[in-house]
Write an enzyme that holds these catalytic residues in place. Structure first.
Site: not given
Length: 189
Positions: A8-10
């Site tokens: 996941n990016s964040k």
């Protein structure tokens, strides 16, 4: 062994939970999780997982974009998986390279990617030829003007200033000064 790769990016807990639940349903034995952009190649957890691959292992991702957002990188990753004689499954897109249909699907994706790269090469070449025909030259704009290059050469050859001093004076690197001097030596010879 069945590996799961989640990304996941964040800190999006909901996305991670969905991926982990899908892994549980797919009987994943070892999960590699990373918080990083899918567009970056420098992802240590991904590379650690790829380094551990052995013949017969399977990598599972929830969605293809969890593995990579770059088609080029995706193809490199798929090639590494294939070289290890391992398999790959994407749960959402129903891609499974452990089957002949899945391998064919990935080969088709690879063919389209190769076609796209070739088209980009052809357009780039045509653009460069058109620019050349119009008298434009490619490359980055030079940092130093002709009179500045002459000043550098004169100061260094007369020992009034060093290359480092000239670099500071014109706010360029010493490598730039070295290139100016090397080009001057070529013209003298």
């Amino acid at each position: 062994m069945i590996f799961g790769y989640s990304r996941n990016s964040k800190s999006d807990d909901q996305s991670v939970r969905l991926q982990l639940q899908a892994f549980k349903n797919a009987n994943v034995e070892k999960i590699f999780h990373e918080t990083a952009s899918g567009g970056r190649w420098n992802r240590p957890v991904l590379h650690k997982m790829l380094d551990q691959l052995r013949e017969g292992d399977i990598i599972i991702v929830w969605k293809l974009d969890r593995l990579s957002r770059s088609l080029k990188d995706l193809l490199i990753i798929m090639e590494r998986i294939d070289q290890a004689r391992a398999g790959f499954k994407s749960l959402t897109e129903a891609i499974d390279t452990t089957t002949s249909a899945g391998r064919m699907m990935m080969q088709m994706v690879g063919s389209f990617a190769e076609f796209e790269r070739e088209m980009i090469r052809e357009r780039t070449k045509a653009g460069l030829e058109a620019a050349k025909a119009e008298g434009r030259i490619g490359g980055r704009k030079q940092k130093l003007k002709e009179d500045q290059r002459k000043d550098i050469i004169e100061n260094i050859l007369s020992d009034r200033k060093t290359a480092a001093q000239m670099a500071r004076l014109y706010d360029v690197s010493e490598a730039t000064i070295s290139r100016v001097m090397a080009k001057n030596r070529q013209h003298i010879i």
